[in-house]
Design an enzyme around this catalytic site. Structure first.
Site, PDB file in Angstrom:
ATOM      1  CB  CYS A   1      72.339  20.253  13.142  1.00 12.79           C
ATOM      2  SG  CYS A   1      73.970  19.251  12.758  1.00 12.79           S
TER       3      CYS A   1
ATOM      4  CG  HIS B   1      79.982  22.460  16.952  1.00 10.08           C
ATOM      5  ND1 HIS B   1      80.711  22.178  17.924  1.00 10.08           N
ATOM      6  CD2 HIS B   1      79.540  21.244  16.377  1.00 10.08           C
ATOM      7  CE1 HIS B   1      80.985  20.831  18.180  1.00 10.08           C
ATOM      8  NE2 HIS B   1      80.197  20.279  17.361  1.00 10.08           N
TER       9      HIS B   1
ATOM     10  CB  THR C   1      76.786  21.503  12.431  1.00  5.77           C
ATOM     11  OG1 THR C   1      77.246  20.220  12.217  1.00  5.77           O
ATOM     12  CG2 THR C   1      77.836  22.426  11.667  1.00  5.77           C
TER      13      THR C   1
HETATM   14  P1  NAD Z   1      74.939  14.558  19.826  1.00  5.46           P
HETATM   15  O1  NAD Z   1      76.050  15.388  20.443  1.00  5.46           O
HETATM   16  O2  NAD Z   1      73.512  15.003  20.106  1.00  5.46           O
HETATM   17  O3  NAD Z   1      74.986  13.148  20.409  1.00  5.46           O
HETATM   18  C1  NAD Z   1      76.087  12.558  21.000  1.00  5.46           C
HETATM   19  C2  NAD Z   1      75.687  11.844  22.114  1.00  5.46           C
HETATM   20  O4  NAD Z   1      76.881  11.159  22.753  1.00  5.46           O
HETATM   21  C3  NAD Z   1      75.341  12.719  23.405  1.00  5.46           C
HETATM   22  O5  NAD Z   1      74.048  11.933  23.766  1.00  5.46           O
HETATM   23  C4  NAD Z   1      76.404  12.344  24.543  1.00  5.46           C
HETATM   24  O6  NAD Z   1      75.822  12.485  25.821  1.00  5.46           O
HETATM   25  C5  NAD Z   1      76.780  11.009  23.989  1.00  5.46           C
HETATM   26  N1  NAD Z   1      77.992  10.422  24.652  1.00  5.46           N
HETATM   27  C6  NAD Z   1      79.096  11.354  25.327  1.00  5.46           C
HETATM   28  N2  NAD Z   1      79.898  10.510  25.789  1.00  5.46           N
HETATM   29  C7  NAD Z   1      79.503   9.249  25.911  1.00  5.46           C
HETATM   30  C8  NAD Z   1      80.097   7.793  26.028  1.00  5.46           C
HETATM   31  N3  NAD Z   1      81.158   7.999  26.806  1.00  5.46           N
HETATM   32  N4  NAD Z   1      79.255   6.962  25.584  1.00  5.46           N
HETATM   33  C9  NAD Z   1      78.443   6.853  25.145  1.00  5.46           C
HETATM   34  N5  NAD Z   1      77.852   7.926  24.600  1.00  5.46           N
HETATM   35  C10 NAD Z   1      78.363   9.177  24.992  1.00  5.46           C
HETATM   36  O7  NAD Z   1      75.122  14.494  18.336  1.00  5.46           O
HETATM   37  P2  NAD Z   1      74.201  13.938  17.051  1.00  5.46           P
HETATM   38  O8  NAD Z   1      73.329  15.049  16.759  1.00  5.46           O
HETATM   39  O9  NAD Z   1      73.357  12.680  17.649  1.00  5.46           O
HETATM   40  O10 NAD Z   1      75.255  13.329  16.127  1.00  5.46           O
HETATM   41  C11 NAD Z   1      76.058  12.299  16.526  1.00  5.46           C
HETATM   42  C12 NAD Z   1      77.589  12.454  16.091  1.00  5.46           C
HETATM   43  O11 NAD Z   1      77.802  12.194  14.844  1.00  5.46           O
HETATM   44  C13 NAD Z   1      78.049  13.780  16.745  1.00  5.46           C
HETATM   45  O12 NAD Z   1      79.513  13.657  17.183  1.00  5.46           O
HETATM   46  C14 NAD Z   1      77.994  14.684  15.515  1.00  5.46           C
HETATM   47  O13 NAD Z   1      79.032  15.817  15.561  1.00  5.46           O
HETATM   48  C15 NAD Z   1      78.352  13.686  14.551  1.00  5.46           C
HETATM   49  N6  NAD Z   1      77.692  14.030  13.037  1.00  5.46           N
HETATM   50  C16 NAD Z   1      78.494  13.477  12.037  1.00  5.46           C
HETATM   51  C17 NAD Z   1      78.043  13.489  10.624  1.00  5.46           C
HETATM   52  C18 NAD Z   1      78.815  13.216   9.640  1.00  5.46           C
HETATM   53  O14 NAD Z   1      78.399  13.381   8.151  1.00  5.46           O
HETATM   54  N7  NAD Z   1      79.708  12.298   9.833  1.00  5.46           N
HETATM   55  C19 NAD Z   1      76.957  14.176  10.494  1.00  5.46           C
HETATM   56  C20 NAD Z   1      76.020  14.805  11.567  1.00  5.46           C
HETATM   57  C21 NAD Z   1      76.483  14.299  13.047  1.00  5.46           C
END
Ligand code: NAD
Ligand code: ZN
Length: 341
Positions: free
Chosen positions: A38, A43, A40
């Site tokens: 993931c 990170h 996380t």
């Molecule tokens: P990820 O980091 O793999 O995907 C994020 C995507 O956003 C990347 O592909 C990146 O290129 C894209 N991005 C960057 N700038 C952009 C822009 N200007 N316009 C459009 N897209 C852009 O993350 P993931 O594993 O798919 O998770 C998605 C998000 O959710 C992350 O921020 C993650 O930290 C978060 N998350 C939240 C929870 C929760 O419970 N709230 C749980 C898991 C993950």
């Protein structure tokens, strides 16, 4: 046993030898078959500010997994040795107002598997039986290993009525792509997904029918025009954590629209409040999965034909974990799995 541990307060992760944990009362011991990496975990690997504030070393990390129960502690009922399981990664207190109201996903005292307690990047892990989810025989183990992030996508998407609605997803990471597939599956009309990474946009197109748009080259104004959407998007799922993407989303929402916020936006993210107020937008923060309704829904969606296999792009034996983390870091991937067998 072998385990991937955050052993030192510095960048990196180490394959160590650790004692097999013992299940206490109401806990089970699981032999891990497969795990997903993931964001996380990355990170924690990179040891950024968030990881430094939230992780105490040493810690075995990882929370996306599938495995098999090999021992049950005292008091466990409903689960047996040999059951194929995955688990909800948030261990809730059971005593707070929300837990007692049956809203465990809103527990304010939740502890994360692979964060606040030892996790799944190991040959064995222990979890409370109350967190287990038995994997239906119809669901392959590779898919069960990513039910945690699929649950994020399902929780966010199913928070809103999507039937016939025009949808914008910002961020074609694994969760954004899964949310696009889920939304299409349950009957959304246009599903537009944006990213700045062409590999991921291509992966989105391969996974489901959607309009995958590179936000660094094409504006949402153009997309709205091309799709003949006079009024903007009805539902927005923010899954990038990028402030610019969120801001573009807000200005392209239709009046009365709904936005689900999953991506971790920085605290400095500025919002044009006029758009929220005068358009009467609804914002919903999403954390984790609904316990256990999201798990039920995703099981049945998968059993009804929701195909998540294309989202898994890489699989490594655990000995090659360095390469696996490098691939995740590069962004040229969907879900990346580690094989523990
Ligand atoms: P990820 O980091 O793999 O995907 C994020 C995507 O956003 C990347 O592909 C990146 O290129 C894209 N991005 C960057 N700038 C952009 C822009 N200007 N316009 C459009 N897209 C852009 O993350 P993931 O594993 O798919 O998770 C998605 C998000 O959710 C992350 O921020 C993650 O930290 C978060 N998350 C939240 C929870 C929760 O419970 N709230 C749980 C898991 C993950
Ligand atoms: Zn609680």
């Amino acid at each position: 046993m072998q385990a991937l541990s955050k052993n030192r307060a510095e960048p990196g992760i180490w394959l160590v030898s650790a004692p097999v944990p013992e299940p206490a009362t109401n806990e089970v011991l699981i032999k891990v078959h497969m795990t997903g990496i993931c964001g996380t975990d990355l990170h924690i690997y990179n040891w950024d500010g968030w990881a430094q504030r939230n992780i105490h070393v040493p810690r075995i990390i990882g929370h996306e997994f599938v495995g098999e129960i090999t021992a049950v502690g005292p008091g466990v009922s409903g689960f047996d040795i040999g059951d194929r399981v995955t688990a909800e990664g948030h261990v809730t207190c059971g005593l707070c107002r929300n837990c007692r109201a049956g809203k465990r996903h809103l527990c304010h005292l939740a502890v994360g598997i692979g964060g606040g307690r030892d996790g799944a990047f190991a040959e064995y892990l222990v979890v409370p039986a109350a967190n287990l989810w038995k994997v239906h025989p119809d669901i392959p183990s590779r898919i069960a290993a990513i039910m945690d992030p699929l649950g994020n996508a399902v929780h966010t998407a199913l928070s809103f009525d999507l039937v016939g609605e025009d949808l914008l997803i910002t961020g074609a990471g694994p969760i954004g792509i899964m949310a696009a597939a889920v939304s299409r599956f349950v009957g959304a009309r246009h599903v537009v997904i944006t990213d700045v990474n062409d590999y991921r946009l291509e992966l989105a197109r391969r996974t489901t029918t959607c309009h995958a748009v590179n936000a660094s080259r094409t504006s949402l104004d153009e997309v709205v025009r091309e799709l003949n959407m006079s009024n903007g998007f009805d539902v927005g799922l923010e899954m990038s954590g990028n402030p610019q993407a969120f801001s573009d989303m807000i200005s392209h929402m239709y009046h009365g629209g709904h936005i689900g916020l999953l991506g971790f936006l920085p605290p400095t993210t500025a919002i044009n409040w006029d758009d929220i107020i005068f358009k009467g937008l609804h914002l919903k923060g999403i954390y984790g999965r609904e316990l256990f309704e999201t798990w039920y829904k995703m099981t049945q969606l998968l059993r009804s034909g929701l195909d998540m296999a294309p989202v898994i792009t890489h699989e490594f034996p655990v000995a090659e974990y360095h390469q696996a983390f490098e691939v995740v870091h590069s962004g040229e991937c969907g879900k990346v799995l580690l094989d523990w067998q």
